[in-house]
Each structure stands twice: as structure tokens, then as C-alpha cells.
Design a protein around this motif. Structure first.
Motif, PDB file in Angstrom:
ATOM      1  N   PRO A 117       0.813  -1.216   0.000  1.00 16.71           N
ATOM      2  CA  PRO A 117       0.000   0.000   0.000  1.00 16.71           C
ATOM      3  C   PRO A 117       0.849   1.269   0.000  1.00 16.71           C
ATOM      4  N   TYR A 118       2.073   1.182   0.528  1.00 14.64           N
ATOM      5  CA  TYR A 118       2.963   2.346   0.510  1.00 14.64           C
ATOM      6  C   TYR A 118       3.131   2.872  -0.912  1.00 14.64           C
ATOM      7  N   HIS A 119       3.476   2.005  -1.856  1.00  9.46           N
ATOM      8  CA  HIS A 119       3.662   2.441  -3.235  1.00  9.46           C
ATOM      9  C   HIS A 119       2.343   2.904  -3.850  1.00  9.46           C
ATOM     10  N   ASN A 120       1.260   2.303  -3.405  1.00  6.19           N
ATOM     11  CA  ASN A 120      -0.033   2.674  -3.963  1.00  6.19           C
ATOM     12  C   ASN A 120      -0.570   3.988  -3.431  1.00  6.19           C
ATOM     13  N   THR A 121       0.092   4.583  -2.430  1.00  9.16           N
ATOM     14  CA  THR A 121      -0.292   5.942  -2.044  1.00  9.16           C
ATOM     15  C   THR A 121      -0.054   6.907  -3.200  1.00  9.16           C
ATOM     16  N   HIS A 122       0.804   6.482  -4.150  1.00  8.07           N
ATOM     17  CA  HIS A 122       1.022   7.287  -5.362  1.00  8.07           C
ATOM     18  C   HIS A 122       0.281   6.698  -6.561  1.00  8.07           C
ATOM     19  N   TYR A 123       0.407   5.373  -6.762  1.00 12.86           N
ATOM     20  CA  TYR A 123      -0.098   4.761  -7.986  1.00 12.86           C
ATOM     21  C   TYR A 123      -1.600   4.454  -7.949  1.00 12.86           C
ATOM     22  N   ASN A 124      -2.134   4.238  -6.768  1.00 10.85           N
ATOM     23  CA  ASN A 124      -3.538   3.883  -6.640  1.00 10.85           C
ATOM     24  C   ASN A 124      -4.055   4.459  -5.328  1.00 10.85           C
ATOM     25  N   PRO A 125      -4.125   5.808  -5.244  1.00  6.83           N
ATOM     26  CA  PRO A 125      -4.226   6.475  -3.938  1.00  6.83           C
ATOM     27  C   PRO A 125      -5.626   6.692  -3.375  1.00  6.83           C
ATOM     28  N   TRP A 143       7.192  -0.323   4.632  1.00  3.17           N
ATOM     29  CA  TRP A 143       6.876   1.120   4.593  1.00  3.17           C
ATOM     30  C   TRP A 143       8.169   1.895   4.795  1.00  3.17           C
ATOM     31  N   ALA A 144       8.518   2.750   3.854  1.00  7.50           N
ATOM     32  CA  ALA A 144       9.771   3.504   3.927  1.00  7.50           C
ATOM     33  C   ALA A 144       9.641   4.722   4.847  1.00  7.50           C
ATOM     34  N   THR A 145      10.797   5.198   5.312  1.00  2.00           N
ATOM     35  CA  THR A 145      10.813   6.317   6.264  1.00  2.00           C
ATOM     36  C   THR A 145      11.408   7.598   5.688  1.00  2.00           C
ATOM     37  N   VAL A 146      11.973   7.531   4.492  1.00  2.00           N
ATOM     38  CA  VAL A 146      12.516   8.711   3.808  1.00  2.00           C
ATOM     39  C   VAL A 146      12.164   8.584   2.335  1.00  2.00           C
ATOM     40  N   SER A 147      11.768   9.686   1.721  1.00  2.00           N
ATOM     41  CA  SER A 147      11.517   9.680   0.278  1.00  2.00           C
ATOM     42  C   SER A 147      11.651  11.085  -0.283  1.00  2.00           C
ATOM     43  N   SER A 148      12.488  11.201  -1.297  1.00  2.00           N
ATOM     44  CA  SER A 148      12.611  12.471  -2.012  1.00  2.00           C
ATOM     45  C   SER A 148      11.765  12.458  -3.282  1.00  2.00           C
TER      46      SER A 148
END
Length: 430
Positions: free
Chosen positions: A244-252, A308-313
Motif C-alpha cells: 500500500p505504501y507504493h499505492n499511495t502514489h499509484y492507486n491512492p 513502509w519507507a521512512t525517507v523519500s525524495s
């Protein structure tokens, strides 16, 4: 005097019997561990699982030493982790074989040390990772050697290797650099199953492939092909990924704050969004289960990867979905463990430690920051409670004792936590 002698004899005999019982108990425990199978540990909440890479540097050419691996494994063991997932057995990258060696040494040093491995064999298509045009219909000639090395390690360490996973996200179509068709994975799964029947691999060793939920039939119908049906029938269990982490962008759609929650506090909005993230994963799990049942199969389904990642640019940071920080990672980790443990689903949480080689050109790229520990061994928010419980006392990473990120200051941490955007904003931007 006679009564005293009799009492002494009785005491000595009692001590002898007690010591024999203790030895017998220890021997039985060791024998039990030697006979532990994948069936015993997968889905068992007493055997927590995690994805593990011990790399410290920007390139995998810098291999961690066995000593460094042992330090990591002691930390994971202290957390209650008893199953590791590795990803490849490539000849120039001895990480997996060194992990097995490290576990073997730790078991010899301490009879109570218990850890098992889901051993990954990397699978590619022709010309993957080269400057030549990739061919997704033909497999790489390197695959055969990868499988044989996995077989050799499984036979060398039968008390540790309990699963072989053929490929990692090797069938999902968005893996454009290397994906293969399901018939390639099917071929190697059948090969390994045949070795079990011939007595060339342990009959108790489980064989699977670890891939995105869509690759297991839970998504687009384009994946619903005969080879996938045969693959599901051939594996011992399904290892599916959900992010779901990646889907906060791809399928939000699940991520945005709905109008009904707009008057909540910032923390309440975040907490509600993270609960929806878990529900998102549950729906993906259920979709794979329904497809499996639709083709007349009933087998265990476990989660081979989620995190779930903790840093993202990039897509998931302050200029994107605002999903990324340690607080949200902590909520996701705890909610995921709570769900999977209660349902007896193994969850190979991704991942144990940050690894900066994954996106070496972008230090703040999210792929470098999925760990529960930082590179230098600081415990992130999801496991601050374990630091408080002193489970890491006497243990270290890179010579450093385990301390908390943000020096354990929750107020400092929360300053980096962003509220998800409104659902209306997301829908407009799409």
C-alpha cells in the motif's frame, strides 16, 4: 547415622535423575529443531519472519563479513525473528551463503539459537540488466546456475533452509527490466519438486515463487493464464507481495482523507489512513485467495514482502503522497503484525536494515529506507519499545550499541510527519 547415609544416597540419586531429565529435555529440544519443517513455522506467530540484506555500502561489491552478519542476526533474534528471506545466490555475491554460514556458526556457539531461511533464487529474462534488448519470452541462461546453487545450499544446510523461492517479482509486468513469463517459473518449480520426489532434496522443503499479488491472479485478468494455474497447483504455498505504501502514489483512492474525516486532528487523520492501508493489503490478499479458489486450489498464502519507507525524495514524500516517515512506518508495522499473526499468516516484513545500494545515486530515495534499523544500527520508531525493554543490551551493529532514532524524542519525530492529502485533492490531480 544410617538415616543420614540413606538421605545422602537419596539426594545424590535425585540429583542424578534430575540432571538426566534435563539432558534428555535439551536433547529432545535439539532433535525437535532439527526436524522443524516449513509447515511447522510458516503461519506460526512464534516464528516471526523478515526480509534481510546485510549490505552496508553503496555497492554490493562490498560484501558484509560473516562477523557483521552474525551481529545482525543476533539483533533480529532478540526481536523474536526466526525466519529470514534472502534473494539470490549469484556466484559473485556470496551474501546468502554467508548468511547460512553465520546461522550455522551461531547454532554451534549457542544450542538455543534458532533461525531458518527462505532461500531466494533470482530469475531473469534474456538480456536483463544489459544494453541489449530484453526478451521477456526467453529466460536468461544464468537461471540454471542460480537454481543449482540454491539446491546445493539447501542440501548443505537442510536444518536451516526450509523454503526455496524461485524468482522475486519475476512475473509482474511492471518489472520491465527482467520479468519472465509464468512458464519459466513453472519450469523451475516443477524441477525442484521433481528433485524432492527423487530424494535429491528434502521432501519437507517447500517450493514457491515470491511475487506481486497481481502475478498470483489477484489483479488484472491478463495474468489469468494456464501457466499461472499450473504454477499455483505446483508450488507448496503462495508467497505474495503487497505494498500500500507504493499505492499511495499509484492507486491512492484509499489514502486520501475523505470529507467525513476532514475535521479530525492531524494525528487522527494519519491513524485512519494507516488503517485503510492495512485494509488495502487485506483486499489484495483476499483477491489472491479468491482466484486460487476459483481454479479449485486450496493452499496456504503467506506474505513474502510488505513494508513502509521512512525517507523519500520522490513520489511518496513531501512533494508527493506524503506517506513517508517513521510514525507511519510504526503504525504499519504493528498493524501488519497484528493482522497476520492473528490470521496465522507469515509476513516477511521488508526489511530488517536500510540498504543504501538499492538507489545508490539518490541517498534519499525511498528504496534505501525501508529498514527497521538505520545503516548505523539506530532503531526506528516501530521498535523503540524493544529498546525500552532492553532486548538489545550487549548487542551492536558496526560496533555501535543500539539506540533510538530522534534520540527517542517523539515530539521531534512528529515534526517530520505529514498528513495525507484530501481525497478530493487526489481525485482532482488524477
Amino acid at each position: 547415622m544410617k538415616s543420614k547415609v540413606n538421605l545422602l544416597v537419596i539426594t545424590i540419586v535425585s540429583i542424578f535423575i534430575w540432571s538426566c531429565n534435563q539432558i534428555s529435555k535439551e536433547e529432545k529440544e535439539m532433535q525437535t529443531r532439527q526436524k522443524v519443517t516449513a509447515k511447522d513455522i510458516l503461519g506460526n506467530p512464534h516464528y516471526l519472519a523478515i526480509s534481510y540484506g546485510g549490505y552496508r555500502e553503496k555497492s554490493r561489491d562490498s560484501q558484509p563479513t560473516v562477523k557483521e552478519l552474525k551481529d545482525d542476526l543476533k539483533l533480529l533474534s532478540a526481536m523474536g525473528i526466526k525466519i529470514l528471506r534472502t534473494y539470490n545466490v549469484q556466484p559473485n555475491l556470496p551474501h546468502a551463503s554467508n548468511v547460512l554460514k553465520a546461522i550455522d556458526e551461531l547454532k554451534k556457539e549457542d544450542s538455543n539459537f534458532e533461525m531458518y531461511v527462505m532461500l531466494g533464487a533470482w530469475i531473469d529474462c534474456l538480456n536483463a540488466w544489459t544494453d541489449q534488448p530484453v526478451n521477456h519470452d526467453i529466460e536468461s541462461p544464468n537461471n540454471a546456475g542460480e537454481i543449482e546453487r540454491a539446491v546445493a545450499l539447501a542440501n548443505q544446510y537442510p536444518d536451516i533452509v526450509k523454503v526455496i523461492a524461485v524468482g522475486n517479482e519475476a512475473m509482474v509486468k511492471w518489472a520491465t527490466s527482467y520479468y519472465v513469463q509464468p512458464n519459466v517459473i513453472l519450469k523451475w518449480v516443477k524441477y525442484l519438486q521433481s528433485l524432492k520426489k527423487e530424494g535429491k532434496l528434502s521432501k519437507e522443503l517447500w517450493i514457491t515463487s515470491s511475487d506481486d499479488f497481481a502475478s498470483w491472479g489477484g489483479g488484472d485478468n491478463l495474468y489469468h493464464v494456464k501457466d499461472l494455474e499450473d504454477l499455483i497447483k505446483s508450488v507448496d504455498y503462495i508467497s505474495m507481495h503487497t505494498y500500500p505504501y507504493h499505492n499511495t502514489h499509484y492507486n491512492p483512492e484509499f489514502w486520501g482523507v475523505p470529507q467525513s474525516e476532514e475535521n479530525l486532528s492531524s494525528k487522527q487523520k494519519i491513524d485512519a489512513a494507516m488503517k485503510r492501508a492495512i485494509e488495502f493489503s487485506k483486499r489484495q490478499y483476499d483477491s489472491v485467495y479468491k482466484y486460487m479458489k476459483s481454479i479449485g486450489v486450496h493452499k496456504p498464502i503467506h506474505i513474502g514482502e510488505t513494508g513502509w519507507a521512512t525517507v523519500s525524495s520522490g513520489f511518496y514524500g513531501s512533494n508527493g503522497s506524503k506517506a513517508t516517515d517513521e510514525y507511519k512506518q510504526g503504525l504499519y508495522y504493528n498493524l501488519m503484525r497484528e493482522w497476520t499473526n492473528s490470521e496465522r499468516i507469515s509476513c516477511f516484513y521488508f526489511e530488517a536494515f536500510n540498504e543504501k545500494w538499492k538507489d545508490a545515486e539518490h541517498p534519499n530515495g525511498s528504496e534505501n529506507h525501508f529498514g527497521l534499523f538505520t545503516i548505523d544500527g539506530k532503531a526506528k520508531y516501530p521498535i523503540w519499545d524493544l529498546v525500552d525493554k532492553n532486548v538489545f543490551i550487549g548487542l551492536s551493529r558496526n560496533g555501535q550499541p543500539i539506540t533510538k532514532t530522534y534520540e527517542g524524542d517523539i515530539n521531534a519525530l512528529m515534526k517530520d510527519v505529514l498528513v495525507p492529502p484530501a481525497l478530493s485533492e487526489i481525485m482532482v490531480n488524477r
